[in-house]
Design a protein around this motif. Sequence first.
Motif, PDB file in Angstrom:
ATOM      1  N   ASP A  69       0.866  -1.183   0.000  1.00 14.11           N
ATOM      2  CA  ASP A  69       0.000   0.000   0.000  1.00 14.11           C
ATOM      3  C   ASP A  69       0.902   1.233   0.000  1.00 14.11           C
ATOM      4  OD1 ASP A  69       0.800   0.322   2.725  1.00 14.11           O
ATOM      5  OD2 ASP A  69      -0.816  -1.015   3.351  1.00 14.11           O
ATOM      6  N   SER A  70       0.372   2.376   0.399  1.00 17.88           N
ATOM      7  CA  SER A  70       1.106   3.634   0.252  1.00 17.88           C
ATOM      8  C   SER A  70       2.309   3.749   1.169  1.00 17.88           C
ATOM      9  CB  SER A  70       0.170   4.820   0.502  1.00 17.88           C
ATOM     10  OG  SER A  70      -0.353   4.759   1.825  1.00 17.88           O
ATOM     11  N   ASP A  71       2.405   2.916   2.207  1.00 18.30           N
ATOM     12  CA  ASP A  71       3.552   3.029   3.106  1.00 18.30           C
ATOM     13  C   ASP A  71       4.060   1.689   3.624  1.00 18.30           C
ATOM     14  OD1 ASP A  71       1.512   2.373   4.829  1.00 18.30           O
ATOM     15  OD2 ASP A  71       1.667   4.185   6.060  1.00 18.30           O
ATOM     16  N   ARG A  72       3.859   0.621   2.855  1.00 20.84           N
ATOM     17  CA  ARG A  72       4.357  -0.692   3.285  1.00 20.84           C
ATOM     18  C   ARG A  72       4.881  -1.489   2.095  1.00 20.84           C
ATOM     19  NH1 ARG A  72       0.740  -4.516   6.002  1.00 20.84           N
ATOM     20  NH2 ARG A  72      -0.649  -3.932   4.299  1.00 20.84           N
ATOM     21  N   LEU A  73       5.998  -2.168   2.323  1.00 19.07           N
ATOM     22  CA  LEU A  73       6.592  -3.074   1.350  1.00 19.07           C
ATOM     23  C   LEU A  73       6.814  -4.433   1.999  1.00 19.07           C
ATOM     24  CD1 LEU A  73       9.436  -0.678   0.137  1.00 19.07           C
ATOM     25  CD2 LEU A  73       7.521  -1.401  -1.289  1.00 19.07           C
ATOM     26  N   ALA A  74       6.543  -5.505   1.279  1.00 20.03           N
ATOM     27  CA  ALA A  74       6.899  -6.853   1.730  1.00 20.03           C
ATOM     28  C   ALA A  74       8.211  -7.224   1.053  1.00 20.03           C
ATOM     29  CB  ALA A  74       5.803  -7.854   1.367  1.00 20.03           C
TER      30      ALA A  74
END
Length: 460
Positions: A167-172
């Motif tokens: 989403d706008s502020d998370r990376l996996a």
Amino acid sequence: MARRSLSLRDAVDWVRTHRPDDWSEPAGEFGREDVAAHYADTFAGVPANSVSRDERLARYRVSDSPIPVLLGLYGSAERVGQLLPGLPQAITPATARAMVSAARPPTRTAEPPCRQVRDLKLHDLPVLRTTPRDAGPYLTMGIVYAEGHGCGHETVALSVHRMLVLDSDRLAIWMVPGRALRALHEQGGRLPVSVNLGAPPAAMLASALSSAVLPAAKLDVAGALAGSPLALADAVSQPTSVLAESEIVIEGYLDDTTADEALSGPPAASLPEFLGYDGDARTGLPVLTVTAVTTRRDPTYQAVIGPGREQSVILGLAGALSVALSADTDLISDLHYGPSGGGMLLLVVAVRKQSTADDGRLGALARRIFEGHGFVKLIVFTDDDIDIRSTDDVLWAMTTRANLGSDCTTFTGFRPLGMDPSQRPEWGRGGAGDRTWIDATAPFARKGDMVRSFRPAGAR
């Protein structure tokens, strides 16, 4: 000294000026899901497709972002060599050690170009979805920088990982076991990191070197490759550092938060991997929470499509340097990882024999390489009159200087590589953990009888 290896934009400017035929700007605008397919069809080489060619540097305009996408900078080993003055032309234990001895620690700057523009979000970046099968849009060329303590001393992790935009502020983020970043993360707590996109070419190549065999810090070696120290700066939102000349920097932290590699339902694939096949989607991946995104003015977003010459060159050059640094022998006259193995599985080693005793040294050398470099699946030894970067020439040596019934040896008992379909249990024909080497060299006593009819000028 030319600045072509100190920043991405300097490298691009150098290519456009000195190798204009290597540069392309496809007409029109492309959707984020169309860029990779166009590049694969138009410019990419093996193993993205069946075309054996160097890859052009291409800049794409994207329909929903003012930031252009850059692909292919590392798609030619010759071009990379011209961008990195400290990279040895022939990779041997001696030249690799000389390169490391020229290591130059990074400097620090208070006004890094990478934070000329602030207050962006992840969705402002033209992150590509490489194929319709992908779990989502992935960052593919971000160098992750992190600092911590490991084994009683300060550890700096510098490595590239696939990162799915959740989403706008998370990376996996997927971290291969054994990498320094994963070890730092597994110590627990909050780990501040920076993700550096469009980083200096010397940092990109250094990030792929094996820390296990490197007697110096990766960024110090990057200074040797560039012929000048790289620059670091303080991050704006985390207690860590950033590569000052990067086009785009994402700051954030890793903690115990996890997520599956999926945006809607469980996908079968993550994204195309370096061997040319779709990767497996993972569950329970660490989540990188983003706290700031900064850029240079008029930034460029750099990416890679996965398989192809570009990925093979990065992995192959770093792999050859890593093998050379771990090999204590005078036999090796050059090393090359072939793109046929994605820059990791196929290693061609040119040797220069000095006596009949050298005929019997290749097997022990092969075993040491297999034991120290877990991705190597096949080693081909050739004489030093073979162009080991030419697949045709290597096959000619295998055809005329080897009888595979006697000159092909397999070692068993190694860990299978899951990325290689032929090493998975379901392959059904066995041999998953096997490693093979081929002696395509002339016996020392017969070298005088194995002279090419048309020898290059100056050849011995």
